[in-house]
Design an enzyme around this catalytic site. Structure first.
Site, PDB file in Angstrom:
ATOM      1  N   LYS A 207       0.834  -1.202   0.000  1.00 23.15           N
ATOM      2  CA  LYS A 207       0.000   0.000   0.000  1.00 23.15           C
ATOM      3  C   LYS A 207       0.872   1.257   0.000  1.00 23.15           C
ATOM      4  O   LYS A 207       0.629   2.177  -0.763  1.00 23.15           O
ATOM      5  CB  LYS A 207      -0.921   0.037   1.233  1.00 23.15           C
ATOM      6  CG  LYS A 207      -1.892  -1.133   1.307  1.00 23.15           C
ATOM      7  CD  LYS A 207      -2.873  -0.979   2.461  1.00 23.15           C
ATOM      8  CE  LYS A 207      -2.232  -0.991   3.846  1.00 23.15           C
ATOM      9  NZ  LYS A 207      -1.637  -2.307   4.218  1.00 23.15           N
TER      10      LYS A 207
ATOM     11  N   ARG B  74      -9.366   0.400   8.778  1.00 25.91           N
ATOM     12  CA  ARG B  74      -8.970  -0.973   9.043  1.00 25.91           C
ATOM     13  C   ARG B  74     -10.116  -1.792   9.615  1.00 25.91           C
ATOM     14  O   ARG B  74      -9.994  -3.000   9.752  1.00 25.91           O
ATOM     15  CB  ARG B  74      -7.823  -1.006  10.058  1.00 25.91           C
ATOM     16  CG  ARG B  74      -6.477  -0.707   9.460  1.00 25.91           C
ATOM     17  CD  ARG B  74      -5.516  -0.521  10.613  1.00 25.91           C
ATOM     18  NE  ARG B  74      -4.254  -1.193  10.408  1.00 25.91           N
ATOM     19  CZ  ARG B  74      -3.233  -0.681   9.746  1.00 25.91           C
ATOM     20  NH1 ARG B  74      -3.337   0.471   9.167  1.00 25.91           N
ATOM     21  NH2 ARG B  74      -2.104  -1.352   9.658  1.00 25.91           N
TER      22      ARG B  74
ATOM     23  N   ARG C 152      11.964  -5.878   4.665  1.00 29.84           N
ATOM     24  CA  ARG C 152      11.740  -4.490   4.261  1.00 29.84           C
ATOM     25  C   ARG C 152      12.701  -3.532   4.946  1.00 29.84           C
ATOM     26  O   ARG C 152      13.006  -3.655   6.128  1.00 29.84           O
ATOM     27  CB  ARG C 152      10.301  -4.103   4.617  1.00 29.84           C
ATOM     28  CG  ARG C 152      10.027  -2.615   4.475  1.00 29.84           C
ATOM     29  CD  ARG C 152       8.581  -2.314   4.370  1.00 29.84           C
ATOM     30  NE  ARG C 152       7.882  -2.419   5.624  1.00 29.84           N
ATOM     31  CZ  ARG C 152       6.600  -2.107   5.758  1.00 29.84           C
ATOM     32  NH1 ARG C 152       5.893  -1.733   4.709  1.00 29.84           N
ATOM     33  NH2 ARG C 152       6.028  -2.189   6.924  1.00 29.84           N
TER      34      ARG C 152
ATOM     35  N   ARG D  31      11.679  -1.362  10.375  1.00 31.44           N
ATOM     36  CA  ARG D  31      10.646  -1.009  11.347  1.00 31.44           C
ATOM     37  C   ARG D  31      10.614  -2.015  12.476  1.00 31.44           C
ATOM     38  O   ARG D  31      10.740  -3.202  12.252  1.00 31.44           O
ATOM     39  CB  ARG D  31       9.277  -0.960  10.650  1.00 31.44           C
ATOM     40  CG  ARG D  31       8.899   0.420  10.174  1.00 31.44           C
ATOM     41  CD  ARG D  31       7.690   0.401   9.292  1.00 31.44           C
ATOM     42  NE  ARG D  31       6.559  -0.292   9.872  1.00 31.44           N
ATOM     43  CZ  ARG D  31       5.352  -0.347   9.291  1.00 31.44           C
ATOM     44  NH1 ARG D  31       5.165   0.250   8.129  1.00 31.44           N
ATOM     45  NH2 ARG D  31       4.369  -0.991   9.862  1.00 31.44           N
TER      46      ARG D  31
HETATM   47  P1  ADP Z   1       0.925  -2.166   8.147  1.00 29.71           P
HETATM   48  O1  ADP Z   1      -0.329  -1.861   7.358  1.00 29.71           O
HETATM   49  O2  ADP Z   1       2.036  -2.642   7.280  1.00 29.71           O
HETATM   50  O3  ADP Z   1       0.703  -3.007   9.358  1.00 29.71           O
HETATM   51  P2  ADP Z   1       1.036   0.615   9.003  1.00 29.71           P
HETATM   52  O4  ADP Z   1       2.228   1.476   8.875  1.00 29.71           O
HETATM   53  O5  ADP Z   1      -0.171   0.957   8.179  1.00 29.71           O
HETATM   54  O6  ADP Z   1       1.552  -0.841   8.694  1.00 29.71           O
HETATM   55  O7  ADP Z   1       0.558   0.538  10.531  1.00 29.71           O
HETATM   56  C1  ADP Z   1       1.453   0.227  11.558  1.00 29.71           C
HETATM   57  C2  ADP Z   1       0.716   0.182  12.891  1.00 29.71           C
HETATM   58  O8  ADP Z   1       0.109   1.468  13.166  1.00 29.71           O
HETATM   59  C3  ADP Z   1      -0.455  -0.790  12.964  1.00 29.71           C
HETATM   60  O9  ADP Z   1      -0.048  -2.108  13.286  1.00 29.71           O
HETATM   61  C4  ADP Z   1      -1.315  -0.141  14.059  1.00 29.71           C
HETATM   62  O10 ADP Z   1      -0.805  -0.397  15.347  1.00 29.71           O
HETATM   63  C5  ADP Z   1      -1.145   1.344  13.801  1.00 29.71           C
HETATM   64  N1  ADP Z   1      -2.197   1.843  12.892  1.00 29.71           N
HETATM   65  C6  ADP Z   1      -2.022   2.308  11.637  1.00 29.71           C
HETATM   66  N2  ADP Z   1      -3.203   2.662  11.086  1.00 29.71           N
HETATM   67  C7  ADP Z   1      -4.154   2.417  12.029  1.00 29.71           C
HETATM   68  C8  ADP Z   1      -5.564   2.542  12.078  1.00 29.71           C
HETATM   69  N3  ADP Z   1      -6.258   2.969  11.011  1.00 29.71           N
HETATM   70  N4  ADP Z   1      -6.202   2.174  13.210  1.00 29.71           N
HETATM   71  C9  ADP Z   1      -5.547   1.709  14.264  1.00 29.71           C
HETATM   72  N5  ADP Z   1      -4.214   1.538  14.298  1.00 29.71           N
HETATM   73  C10 ADP Z   1      -3.513   1.889  13.190  1.00 29.71           C
END
Ligand code: ADP
Ligand code: ZN
Length: 215
Positions: free
Chosen positions: A13, A88, A127, A160
């Site tokens: 994404k 999500r 990554r 990360r």
């Molecule tokens: P990925 O989709 O690869 O898990 P992200 O960078 O989108 O990575 O998200 C990393 C973390 O940030 C998630 O595991 C969560 O803890 C938090 N996070 C990100 N977006 C949301 C969201 N929309 N709602 C709740 N937590 C979120």
């Protein structure tokens, strides 16, 4: 165009959103990136989110919604955005619709990047992310020209802290529990398009661009 990218962690994404953002001239809004910035800055939000993120769990809805609402007050979204990492859950999808409705805008297109589990694990555990510009690399699939340095801006690359196998599996589990209801929601609104994101990034980008051109 208001575009939402949906898909498991590791679907690409962020990679696609960055390229589309350049191609379409629209801001890339990643809730994960904004949260990580907050953690880095040590803000009140960052302090609340840090441990949750390390565990691969979801940051509470109210916190993320408030954060997003604030981000959407930036006039740079007047022609559209590419939203990555939100919604999500079904509840977040409804919140998103509410926040946008207040601004008299709505989601135009939802692209679901369907990806298989083994591809996800391989992509995420290998990554590397640029600490300066956020570009993504991969130790095997997309190595940087110079080890440890970003091709684009020479920034230092890091892994990360949630890209280890244990946390990745947790993130995947959380994702799977929620995604079916999201898919149903956007299907009912006739906004959902599914792509095979196991393909390489360039092919996926081409397909997303085609979908965007039809909106
Ligand atoms: P990925 O989709 O690869 O898990 P992200 O960078 O989108 O990575 O998200 C990393 C973390 O940030 C998630 O595991 C969560 O803890 C938090 N996070 C990100 N977006 C949301 C969201 N929309 N709602 C709740 N937590 C979120
Ligand atoms: Zn960089």
């Amino acid at each position: 165009m208001y575009l939402v990218l949906l898909g498991p962690p590791g679907a690409g994404k962020g990679t696609q959103a960055k390229r589309l953002s350049e191609e379409l001239g629209l801001p890339h809004i990643s809730t994960g990136d904004i949260l990580r910035q907050n953690v880095k800055d040590g803000s009140a939000l960052g302090k609340q989110a840090k441990d949750i993120m390390e565990k691969g769990l979801l940051v509470p809805d109210e916190l993320v919604a408030a954060m997003l609402d604030e981000r959407f007050s930036n006039p740079d979204i007047k022609n559209g955005f590419i939203l990555d990492g939100y919604p999500r859950t079904l509840s977040q999808a409804k919140t998103l619709d509410d926040i946008l409705a207040r601004k008299k805008i709505s989601v135009d297109l939802v692209v679901y990047l369907n990806t298989s589990d083994d591809v996800i694990i391989k992509r995420l555990t290998g990554r590397l992310v640029c600490s300066k510009c956020g570009a993504n690399f991969h130790v095997l699939n997309m190595p940087p020209k110079v080890a440890g340095l970003c091709d684009k801006c020479q920034g230092a690359l890091y892994q990360r802290s949630d890209d280890n196998e244990v946390t990745v599996r947790k993130r995947l589990e959380v994702y799977k529990n929620e995604v079916a209801s999201l898919i149903k929601y956007y299907n009912q609104q006739k906004k959902l398009h599914t792509l095979n994101a196991d393909l390489d990034a360039r092919q996926v980008l081409e397909q997303i661009s085609l979908l965007c051109a039809k909106v």
